[in-house]
Design a protein around this motif. Structure first.
Motif, PDB file in Angstrom:
ATOM      1  N   ALA A   1       0.835  -1.208   0.000  1.00 46.07           N
ATOM      2  CA  ALA A   1       0.000   0.000   0.000  1.00 46.07           C
ATOM      3  C   ALA A   1       0.869   1.257   0.000  1.00 46.07           C
ATOM      4  N   LEU A   2       1.976   1.207   0.729  1.00 43.37           N
ATOM      5  CA  LEU A   2       2.899   2.341   0.749  1.00 43.37           C
ATOM      6  C   LEU A   2       3.556   2.530  -0.618  1.00 43.37           C
ATOM      7  N   VAL A   3       3.960   1.423  -1.226  1.00 44.31           N
ATOM      8  CA  VAL A   3       4.553   1.499  -2.564  1.00 44.31           C
ATOM      9  C   VAL A   3       3.554   2.106  -3.546  1.00 44.31           C
ATOM     10  N   GLU A   4       2.308   1.672  -3.437  1.00 48.56           N
ATOM     11  CA  GLU A   4       1.275   2.198  -4.333  1.00 48.56           C
ATOM     12  C   GLU A   4       1.102   3.702  -4.153  1.00 48.56           C
ATOM     13  N   SER A   5       1.137   4.160  -2.901  1.00 47.55           N
ATOM     14  CA  SER A   5       0.942   5.589  -2.644  1.00 47.55           C
ATOM     15  C   SER A   5       2.127   6.421  -3.120  1.00 47.55           C
ATOM     16  N   ILE A   6       3.310   5.800  -3.146  1.00 46.14           N
ATOM     17  CA  ILE A   6       4.523   6.530  -3.533  1.00 46.14           C
ATOM     18  C   ILE A   6       4.807   6.417  -5.031  1.00 46.14           C
ATOM     19  N   ALA A   7       4.687   5.188  -5.555  1.00 39.12           N
ATOM     20  CA  ALA A   7       5.133   4.934  -6.929  1.00 39.12           C
ATOM     21  C   ALA A   7       4.015   4.521  -7.877  1.00 39.12           C
ATOM     22  N   GLY A   8       2.794   4.381  -7.366  1.00 41.88           N
ATOM     23  CA  GLY A   8       1.680   4.054  -8.239  1.00 41.88           C
ATOM     24  C   GLY A   8       1.282   2.586  -8.210  1.00 41.88           C
ATOM     25  N   THR A   9       0.089   2.325  -8.726  1.00 39.47           N
ATOM     26  CA  THR A   9      -0.474   0.974  -8.690  1.00 39.47           C
ATOM     27  C   THR A   9       0.337  -0.012  -9.523  1.00 39.47           C
ATOM     28  N   LYS A  10       0.842   0.428 -10.664  1.00 40.12           N
ATOM     29  CA  LYS A  10       1.610  -0.478 -11.525  1.00 40.12           C
ATOM     30  C   LYS A  10       2.817  -1.044 -10.789  1.00 40.12           C
ATOM     31  N   LYS A  11       3.548  -0.185 -10.114  1.00 41.66           N
ATOM     32  CA  LYS A  11       4.728  -0.641  -9.376  1.00 41.66           C
ATOM     33  C   LYS A  11       4.323  -1.559  -8.230  1.00 41.66           C
ATOM     34  N   ALA A  12       3.235  -1.232  -7.553  1.00 44.51           N
ATOM     35  CA  ALA A  12       2.762  -2.074  -6.451  1.00 44.51           C
ATOM     36  C   ALA A  12       2.386  -3.463  -6.964  1.00 44.51           C
ATOM     37  N   LYS A  13       1.754  -3.519  -8.135  1.00 46.08           N
ATOM     38  CA  LYS A  13       1.384  -4.814  -8.718  1.00 46.08           C
ATOM     39  C   LYS A  13       2.629  -5.623  -9.078  1.00 46.08           C
ATOM     40  N   GLU A  14       3.641  -4.942  -9.590  1.00 44.26           N
ATOM     41  CA  GLU A  14       4.888  -5.637  -9.931  1.00 44.26           C
ATOM     42  C   GLU A  14       5.512  -6.259  -8.683  1.00 44.26           C
ATOM     43  N   MET A  15       5.547  -5.501  -7.607  1.00 45.49           N
ATOM     44  CA  MET A  15       6.127  -6.009  -6.367  1.00 45.49           C
ATOM     45  C   MET A  15       5.269  -7.112  -5.767  1.00 45.49           C
ATOM     46  N   ALA A  16       3.954  -6.965  -5.879  1.00 44.50           N
ATOM     47  CA  ALA A  16       3.049  -7.997  -5.374  1.00 44.50           C
ATOM     48  C   ALA A  16       3.286  -9.314  -6.108  1.00 44.50           C
ATOM     49  N   THR A  17       3.500  -9.230  -7.406  1.00 42.64           N
ATOM     50  CA  THR A  17       3.786 -10.428  -8.198  1.00 42.64           C
ATOM     51  C   THR A  17       5.090 -11.073  -7.745  1.00 42.64           C
ATOM     52  N   GLU A  18       6.098 -10.258  -7.478  1.00 43.98           N
ATOM     53  CA  GLU A  18       7.381 -10.780  -6.999  1.00 43.98           C
ATOM     54  C   GLU A  18       7.226 -11.495  -5.659  1.00 43.98           C
ATOM     55  N   LEU A  19       6.334 -10.980  -4.827  1.00 46.25           N
ATOM     56  CA  LEU A  19       6.130 -11.560  -3.496  1.00 46.25           C
ATOM     57  C   LEU A  19       5.158 -12.737  -3.508  1.00 46.25           C
ATOM     58  N   GLY A  20       4.373 -12.850  -4.584  1.00 44.91           N
ATOM     59  CA  GLY A  20       3.369 -13.904  -4.644  1.00 44.91           C
ATOM     60  C   GLY A  20       2.059 -13.507  -3.997  1.00 44.91           C
ATOM     61  N   VAL A  21       1.804 -12.203  -3.939  1.00 44.61           N
ATOM     62  CA  VAL A  21       0.601 -11.670  -3.294  1.00 44.61           C
ATOM     63  C   VAL A  21      -0.383 -11.203  -4.365  1.00 44.61           C
ATOM     64  N   THR A  22      -1.661 -11.497  -4.175  1.00 46.34           N
ATOM     65  CA  THR A  22      -2.669 -11.117  -5.170  1.00 46.34           C
ATOM     66  C   THR A  22      -3.398  -9.828  -4.818  1.00 46.34           C
ATOM     67  N   HIS A  23      -3.430  -9.468  -3.539  1.00 44.23           N
ATOM     68  CA  HIS A  23      -4.107  -8.234  -3.143  1.00 44.23           C
ATOM     69  C   HIS A  23      -3.483  -7.709  -1.852  1.00 44.23           C
ATOM     70  N   TRP A  24      -3.671  -6.435  -1.622  1.00 48.95           N
ATOM     71  CA  TRP A  24      -3.078  -5.826  -0.424  1.00 48.95           C
ATOM     72  C   TRP A  24      -4.039  -4.839   0.239  1.00 48.95           C
ATOM     73  N   ASP A  25      -5.330  -5.093   0.069  1.00 48.84           N
ATOM     74  CA  ASP A  25      -6.311  -4.222   0.717  1.00 48.84           C
ATOM     75  C   ASP A  25      -6.275  -4.432   2.232  1.00 48.84           C
ATOM     76  N   ALA A  26      -6.962  -3.566   2.950  1.00 47.04           N
ATOM     77  CA  ALA A  26      -6.902  -3.573   4.413  1.00 47.04           C
ATOM     78  C   ALA A  26      -7.899  -4.521   5.065  1.00 47.04           C
ATOM     79  N   HIS A  27      -8.733  -5.192   4.275  1.00 44.91           N
ATOM     80  CA  HIS A  27      -9.757  -6.074   4.858  1.00 44.91           C
ATOM     81  C   HIS A  27      -9.115  -7.174   5.697  1.00 44.91           C
ATOM     82  N   HIS A  28      -9.724  -7.445   6.856  1.00 41.25           N
ATOM     83  CA  HIS A  28      -9.155  -8.429   7.780  1.00 41.25           C
ATOM     84  C   HIS A  28     -10.240  -8.893   8.743  1.00 41.25           C
ATOM     85  N   ASN A  29     -10.242 -10.173   9.038  1.00 36.98           N
ATOM     86  CA  ASN A  29     -11.204 -10.715   9.996  1.00 36.98           C
ATOM     87  C   ASN A  29     -10.531 -10.876  11.357  1.00 36.98           C
TER      88      ASN A  29
END
Length: 278
Positions: free
Chosen positions: A121-149
């Motif tokens: 989320a910090l990467v997205e706020s600093i460098a944009g959604t495209k960069k955040a998606k690239e990093m998420a792919t590298e980490l193996g993460v599909t989403h990074w929203d704040a939802h949590h149970n």
């Protein structure tokens, strides 16, 4: 990260201040054994006053609270600490069912695995959604929203009994070596070492070539806890593949913990790090 591996620190807070008198843009505060450490609190307060965004990861929120940064702020924290946090910092608005909460330039998270989505989320706020998606792919993460149970995390009687047994039966304690190599991914390393160290049945040890320090991908220097020539019993050794993504490595590690120590210990570890499992 739960006490596990050892790193060598090459700089200090004073060094940082001398190099960056204007202050930092972002300060990440992990869980600290002494959350009321006056030196650290004073430094964080100074960074905040200079305009830094302060991020409290997991029980790092305690230090933010003692620094006075949570007064009249919305915040979250580790599920196990929520009741104590609300009692100690009653002027904070405590939020449930969010992996991370931002109130102006104060950000807080739930358990340590929330460090991944909040980082994206910090990467997205600093460098944009495209960069955040690239990093998420590298980490193996599909989403990074704040939802949590938040309600799904608690210790049941089986986990309490398992934790007690694992802690008491010290003769079954295992020392697990992690093979270290230059340029390894420190996120995968941290997740693996942290998970095994939370079983109450095992301790991770860095295995390096000739007990020499190893620099990870981002330049963190990990050191061997063994003296030169010292031999200690290693019950099993873990290899962290270069090609495996950090998130996948955590899932794999939890599977291995279940095989080695049982399903309840796996659940106990996942509950501590607030990581949802089936």
């Amino acid at each position: 990260m739960f006490p596990a591996l050892s790193i060598e620190i090459n700089t200090s807070l004073d060094d940082f201040d001398n190099l960056h008198p204007e202050g930092s843009d972002l300060v990440i505060v992990p869980a600290i054994h002494n959350a009321e450490n006056k030196t650290i609190i004073h430094w964080i307060q100074n960074q905040y006053e200079r305009g830094a965004t302060i991020v409290g990861i997991c029980d790092g929120v305690w230090t933010l609270g003692y620094a006075g940064l949570l007064k009249n702020k919305h915040a979250t924290g580790h599920w196990y600490s929520k009741e104590k946090l609300s009692n100690v910092f009653s002027d904070t608005i405590w939020i449930r069912n969010k992996r991370y909460v931002q109130d102006k330039n104060i950000i807080t998270t739930t358990g340590v695995t929330a460090s991944i989505p909040v980082s994206l989320a910090l990467v997205e706020s600093i460098a944009g959604t495209k960069k955040a998606k690239e990093m998420a792919t590298e980490l193996g993460v599909t989403h990074w929203d704040a939802h949590h149970n938040s309600e799904g995390f608690y210790l049941d009687w089986q986990q309490y009994i398992t934790a007690a047994k694992n802690l008491i039966f010290f003769w079954n304690y295992e020392r697990i070596g992690i093979s270290m190599y230059e340029g390894m991914d420190e996120i995968s390393l941290a997740l693996v070492a942290d998970a095994y160290s939370r079983t109450y049945r095992s301790k991770t040890v860095a295995i390096t070539n000739g007990n020499r320090p190893v620099l990870t991908k981002s330049g963190i220097k990990f050191v061997s806890e063994m003296e030169e020539g010292e031999k200690i019993q290693i019950h099993s050794q873990i290899e962290i593949p270069k090609q495996k993504k950090a998130f996948d490595q955590l899932v794999h590690t939890l599977v291995e913990i279940e095989k080695k120590f049982g399903r309840t210990t796996k659940r106990f570890v996942a509950t501590q790090i607030e990581f949802p499992i089936d």
